[in-house]
Design an enzyme around this catalytic site. Structure first.
Site, short mmCIF file in Angstrom:
data_model
loop_
_atom_site.label_atom_id
_atom_site.label_comp_id
_atom_site.label_asym_id
_atom_site.label_seq_id
_atom_site.Cartn_x
_atom_site.Cartn_y
_atom_site.Cartn_z
N HIS A 35 0.88 -1.17 0.00
CA HIS A 35 0.00 0.00 0.00
C HIS A 35 0.92 1.22 0.00
O HIS A 35 2.03 1.17 0.53
CB HIS A 35 -0.82 -0.05 1.30
N ASP A 53 2.94 -4.25 8.35
CA ASP A 53 1.75 -3.44 8.12
C ASP A 53 0.54 -4.33 8.34
O ASP A 53 0.19 -5.15 7.49
CB ASP A 53 1.81 -2.88 6.69
N GLN A 84 -4.62 -4.76 7.25
CA GLN A 84 -5.62 -5.76 6.84
C GLN A 84 -5.56 -7.01 7.72
O GLN A 84 -6.58 -7.67 7.92
CB GLN A 84 -5.37 -6.17 5.37
N LYS A 113 -10.43 -0.46 10.62
CA LYS A 113 -10.53 -1.72 9.87
C LYS A 113 -10.77 -2.90 10.81
O LYS A 113 -10.81 -4.05 10.40
CB LYS A 113 -9.25 -1.94 9.05
N CYS A 126 -4.69 2.37 -3.67
CA CYS A 126 -3.47 2.93 -3.04
C CYS A 126 -2.29 1.98 -3.25
O CYS A 126 -1.46 1.80 -2.33
CB CYS A 126 -3.67 3.20 -1.55
N1 PMP Z 1 -1.75 -0.56 4.61
C1 PMP Z 1 -2.71 -1.33 4.13
C2 PMP Z 1 -2.38 -2.74 3.72
C3 PMP Z 1 -4.02 -0.85 4.02
O1 PMP Z 1 -4.99 -1.63 3.54
C4 PMP Z 1 -4.30 0.48 4.43
C5 PMP Z 1 -5.68 1.05 4.29
N2 PMP Z 1 -6.28 0.82 3.05
C6 PMP Z 1 -3.24 1.24 4.95
C7 PMP Z 1 -1.99 0.69 5.03
C8 PMP Z 1 -3.47 2.64 5.44
O2 PMP Z 1 -4.39 2.63 6.50
P1 PMP Z 1 -5.01 3.98 7.05
O3 PMP Z 1 -5.58 4.70 5.85
O4 PMP Z 1 -6.07 3.54 8.00
O5 PMP Z 1 -3.92 4.74 7.70
#
Ligand code: PMP
Length: 414
Positions: A131, A208, A211, A234, A372
């Site tokens: 991401h 990270d 998920q 999440k 993203c």
């Molecule tokens: N890493 C991953 C794998 C994600 O899925 C996300 C959110 N889509 C993020 C980082 C960023 O999370 P946040 O927008 O809640 O900071």
């Protein structure tokens, strides 16, 4: 036994679970909402909404500083929430749990500190499935000092190429960062194995968990990583709150990222002494209600039978994959053997954005675009995908509804 663990004999009943989520009974243009955008954010059970409301209705006050009962109560609930997180991920100490606004901020805190510890000879290793939060942040930290960002390749299936990952690790590797689960593809990474390999070259490891946190149990001590980060929203909790878990000895020395109130123990006009953990990483008034409501979400989630949840989610993905494979003109993007929660796909009939729009007209919420993960889309040779992502409250009927709606979309776009 952990006090968070489920009650013996707890049964997974998706109907009963759905009733705890008020939003799931909503209609979209007269059609029942089918919410399949859980990788973006999960919905909130009533107990989480109640925890937020109850905090503001009964004990709103600033924490740590007040000389009155409300401040005491707010502080107790807020610090109790930290204990809940520590227990949930099996932290060695509550001092290792740092409140942040979410995964993105957690990674940025580590990366800002890392930039001060890196030299131009160092390398940071990430993967092709990151991401942007776990890519751009390291990319910029490396740029700042002229260090090298190395990207471990994935296979066509969306699995990490483990041989190449191992081959890229070396004595210059200072930090390795990878997702527990890919948001765009659903690939589950072998995080314990990756961590062990990174540790063999003495690199720091950041996982990270944006998920991963909502699809199983996480034990940071067993993983033996250095940082595990996630977002509350999440995990059935509110937006605006998240966690940076880090090893205590490391965090105690990590460069502070923000200065101000709370993170100091002594201040003169000329200088300041930093506070102890966890406060040295938490400047200013925190998201008190968010932390308390996240703890409510964790208690709710941890009270479920996690194995039964996993069986249910696997059945959803299996049913969706089976129907996708049989759907003429649809290609699944991401076919890892170990996958959870995500069906990303493209269709010959039209662009993902059109698919998303036409599904929405039928009450079905999915996400479309690059998720993203723009470089990952480039790597896979697609402009973006349509992504249905499942949570424990989704049903097999909703999977059927998705594919019935996709048949209509195909006809409409023809
Ligand atoms: N890493 C991953 C794998 C994600 O899925 C996300 C959110 N889509 C993020 C980082 C960023 O999370 P946040 O927008 O809640 O900071």
């Amino acid at each position: 036994m952990s006090s968070l663990a489920k009650q013996a004999g707890a049964v997974f009943d998706v109907g009963a679970i759905r009733q705890q989520f008020p939003i799931l009974s909503r209609q979209i243009d007269g059609k029942p909402l089918v919410y399949l955008d859980n990788a973006a954010t999960t919905q909130k059970p009533q107990c989480v909404i109640d925890a937020l409301v109850d905090y503001y209705a009964t004990c709103n006050a600033n924490v740590h500083r007040g000389a009155h009962q409300l401040a005491d109560e707010a502080t107790r609930r807020y610090e109790g929430a930290r204990d809940t997180v520590a227990e949930f991920i099996n932290a060695n100490s509550r001092n290792e749990v740092i409140w942040t606004s979410g995964t993105t901020e957690s990674i940025n805190i580590v990366a800002k500190g890392l930039a001060q510890l890196l030299s131009s000879d160092d390398e940071v290793l990430v993967t092709e499935m990151e991401h942007h939060a776990n890519l751009v942040t390291w990319q910029q930290a490396c740029k700042q000092v002229g260090a090298k960002l190395v990207v471990a390749p994935i296979k066509e299936t969306g699995e990490l190429d483990l041989e190449q990952f191992s081959a890229l690790l070396n004595s210059r590797t200072k930090l390795v960062a990878f997702p527990h689960i890919s948001n765009a593809l659903g690939t589950v990474n072998p995080i314990a194995e990756l961590t062990a390999q990174a540790k063999a070259v003495d690199a720091w490891v950041l996982i990270d968990g944006a998920q991963g946190i909502a699809h199983g149990s996480v034990d940071v001590q067993a993983l033996a990583c250095d940082f595990y980060v996630f977002s509350g929203h999440k995990l059935f909790g509110p937006t605006g709150i998240g966690v940076l878990w880090g090893r205590q000895d490391l965090l105690a020395e990590w460069p502070v990222w923000q200065t101000g109130g709370e993170m100091i123990s002594e201040v003169t006009y000329q200088d300041a002494v930093w506070n102890v953990l966890p406060y040295r990483m938490e400047a200013g008034t925190p998201d008190i209600s968010g932390a308390i409501a996240l703890a409510a979400a964790i208690r709710w989630f941890a009270g479920l039978d996690i194995q039964a949840v996993q069986v249910h989610e696997a059945a959803l993905l299996e049913a969706a994959t089976r129907q996708a494979e049989a759907f003429d003109g649809l290609t699944i993007v991401g076919t890892a053997a170990d996958k959870v929660g995500v069906l990303s796909f493209v269709m010959d009939a039209g662009h993902p954005a059109d698919i998303g729009f036409l599904l929405d007209r039928q009450g079905i919420a999915i996400r479309t675009g690059h998720h993203c993960a723009e470089p990952l889309m480039d790597r896979l040779g697609v402009p973006g995908t349509a992504r249905a992502s499942f949570s424990l409250y989704n049903t097999l009927e909703e999977v059927d509804a998705l594919f019935a709606a996709l048949s209509k979309v195909k006809t409409m776009l023809a």
